[in-house]
Design an enzyme around this catalytic site. Structure first.
Site, PDB file in Angstrom:
ATOM      1  N   ARG A   1     -22.646  14.088  79.430  1.00 16.20           N
ATOM      2  CA  ARG A   1     -24.002  14.289  79.638  1.00 16.20           C
ATOM      3  C   ARG A   1     -24.783  13.167  80.193  1.00 16.20           C
ATOM      4  O   ARG A   1     -25.962  12.859  79.918  1.00 16.20           O
ATOM      5  CB  ARG A   1     -24.805  15.112  78.518  1.00 16.20           C
ATOM      6  CG  ARG A   1     -26.245  15.690  78.960  1.00 16.20           C
ATOM      7  CD  ARG A   1     -26.506  16.851  78.157  1.00 16.20           C
ATOM      8  NE  ARG A   1     -26.923  16.432  76.782  1.00 16.20           N
ATOM      9  CZ  ARG A   1     -26.391  16.715  75.771  1.00 16.20           C
ATOM     10  NH1 ARG A   1     -25.420  17.738  75.608  1.00 16.20           N
ATOM     11  NH2 ARG A   1     -26.444  16.272  74.458  1.00 16.20           N
ATOM     12  N   SER A   2     -23.752  12.215  81.075  1.00 16.22           N
ATOM     13  CA  SER A   2     -24.628  11.158  81.340  1.00 16.22           C
ATOM     14  C   SER A   2     -25.773  11.553  82.577  1.00 16.22           C
ATOM     15  O   SER A   2     -25.528  12.409  83.318  1.00 16.22           O
ATOM     16  CB  SER A   2     -23.517  10.096  82.155  1.00 16.22           C
ATOM     17  OG  SER A   2     -22.920  10.961  83.318  1.00 16.22           O
TER      18      SER A   2
ATOM     19  N   CYS B   1     -22.935  12.539  94.349  1.00 18.55           N
ATOM     20  CA  CYS B   1     -21.521  12.895  95.052  1.00 18.55           C
ATOM     21  C   CYS B   1     -20.677  13.605  94.176  1.00 18.55           C
ATOM     22  O   CYS B   1     -19.932  14.395  94.399  1.00 18.55           O
ATOM     23  CB  CYS B   1     -20.987  11.529  95.585  1.00 18.55           C
ATOM     24  SG  CYS B   1     -22.106  10.834  96.805  1.00 18.55           S
TER      25      CYS B   1
ATOM     26  N   ASP C   1     -21.913  16.425  74.629  1.00 21.26           N
ATOM     27  CA  ASP C   1     -21.787  14.969  74.345  1.00 21.26           C
ATOM     28  C   ASP C   1     -21.623  14.653  72.935  1.00 21.26           C
ATOM     29  O   ASP C   1     -21.920  15.569  71.984  1.00 21.26           O
ATOM     30  CB  ASP C   1     -22.603  14.271  75.276  1.00 21.26           C
ATOM     31  CG  ASP C   1     -24.073  13.963  74.484  1.00 21.26           C
ATOM     32  OD1 ASP C   1     -24.226  14.785  73.818  1.00 21.26           O
ATOM     33  OD2 ASP C   1     -25.000  13.179  75.001  1.00 21.26           O
ATOM     34  N   ILE C   2     -21.597  13.316  72.490  1.00 20.51           N
ATOM     35  CA  ILE C   2     -21.600  13.089  71.133  1.00 20.51           C
ATOM     36  C   ILE C   2     -22.640  13.215  70.235  1.00 20.51           C
ATOM     37  O   ILE C   2     -22.510  13.479  69.235  1.00 20.51           O
ATOM     38  CB  ILE C   2     -21.253  11.682  71.074  1.00 20.51           C
ATOM     39  CG1 ILE C   2     -22.245  10.728  71.618  1.00 20.51           C
ATOM     40  CG2 ILE C   2     -19.906  11.192  71.909  1.00 20.51           C
ATOM     41  CD1 ILE C   2     -22.137   9.340  71.555  1.00 20.51           C
TER      42      ILE C   2
END
Length: 340
Positions: free
Chosen positions: A192-193, A157, A215-216
């Site tokens: 970037r989950s 979603c 991301d980290i």
């Protein structure tokens, strides 16, 4: 004209403005899917098992949007230890058309959350989080039933909400063929989950963009190769890269860092960029970004809920037609949301 009289060029576009058009589309498509005789209101079963205030708020928004647009919203607050059993019951309920679960349930054990996602029946996975849906998304496969190609795959979603926002903002080029409409665009996604950032980068790259995923741990670039010749996105590590390398190149900057203290460095953003925030926190400095960006979308929540209902209608459309159903209704179901 004095400097202080120069009008600001940044347009701030609210999620509510974009969601209205999507909800109108949802209602129109639902009417086509249900046919001239109408039908029962689709039901979304929502499971709340974590007590997270943000999830409670999201559930409240979802309930209101559902009820305002002709859908039933069935909130089920359950203990996490019996969540799996309760989801399986909903899978078997004929009256339930879609299932949503508010995550995280087990924040210290994301593998367990993934297991819960796989518990939801594929035909009721309104969030697009089952492996089959994710596999199709990453591999740029649009349908669940090749070669018939009548059942559209469900997309997650929030990533799909960002895509719909970019379409609304005309970042997608409608002159180009579907699947290539971001060709020539460079986009940075800061997150970037596995739930939001990586799927979003894949969707945008599959549509032709060059996407820097940050991301980290560093930067990866998602592309379909030079000249977008590959059928699906490819991923390459950008050793030594950071925001200082990505932001000046980017036409669009998308922030999704779930940390209150994080702010995208405004000074690195190119003049006239489009900036979109999908984090629950403000990743952009509001006053500063309005001096730099051409377009700023400060939140996406209401668009995400509109997309949730859009996915729910797609699940209804994907269901087998009953014997004797009007041929026009069958045709409408097979063509529902034919644009993606």
């Amino acid at each position: 004209m004095a400097a202080q009289d120069v009008p600001k060029t940044c347009k701030v576009i609210t999620a509510d403005t974009i969601a209205k058009g999507l909800l109108a589309e949802v209602k129109e498509t639902l009417a086509k899917v249900q046919g001239p005789d109408g039908g029962v209101q689709p039901t979304l079963a929502a499971f709340l098992a974590n007590g997270d205030p943000a999830a409670v708020k999201y559930a409240e928004w979802s309930k209101k949007t559902c009820e305002d647009n002709g859908f039933n919203f069935d909130l089920r607050t359950v203990d996490k230890e019996i969540l799996e059993e309760e989801i399986m019951k909903a899978n078997d309920e004929e009256a339930v058309d879609g299932v949503i679960v508010y995550y995280p349930i087990f924040p210290q054990n994301p593998t367990h959350d993934k297991y819960v996602q796989e518990t939801v029946d594929l035909s009721k996975d309104v969030e697009g989080m089952r492996h089959k849906h994710l596999h199709n998304m990453y591999h740029n496969v649009r349908f669940l039933d090749p070669p018939d190609n009548k059942k559209k795959s469900i997309l997650p979603c929030t990533p799909l909400a960002v895509v719909k926002i970019l379409e609304y903002l005309q970042i997608y080029n409608p002159i180009l063929a579907a699947g290539n409409r971001l060709f020539g665009k460079t986009i940075t996604v800061i997150n970037r989950s596995e739930v939001n950032g990586r799927p979003l980068a894949a969707l945008l790259a599959n549509d032709g963009a060059t996407v820097y995923s940050v991301d980290i741990t560093g930067v990866q670039v998602f592309t379909r190769g030079q000249g977008i010749k590959a059928p699906r996105h490819q991923v390459e590590d950008k050793e030594g890269w950071g925001l200082k390398d990505c932001l000046p190149l980017s036409d669009v900057v998308i922030g999704g860092v779930p940390v209150e203290s994080f702010k995208v460095p405004t000074e690195l953003i190119r003049d006239g960029a489009v900036c979109i925030n999908f984090s629950s926190y403000k990743n952009f400095d509001g006053p500063a970004i309005k001096e730099k960006a051409a377009i700023y979308v400060p939140s996406v929540g209401k668009v995400t809920i509109a997309v949730l209902l859009r996915n729910l209608v797609r699940l209804v459309a994907n269901r087998p037609s009953k014997a004797g159903t009007d041929k026009g209704v069958i045709q409408a179901k097979s063509e529902a949301f034919a644009d993606d």
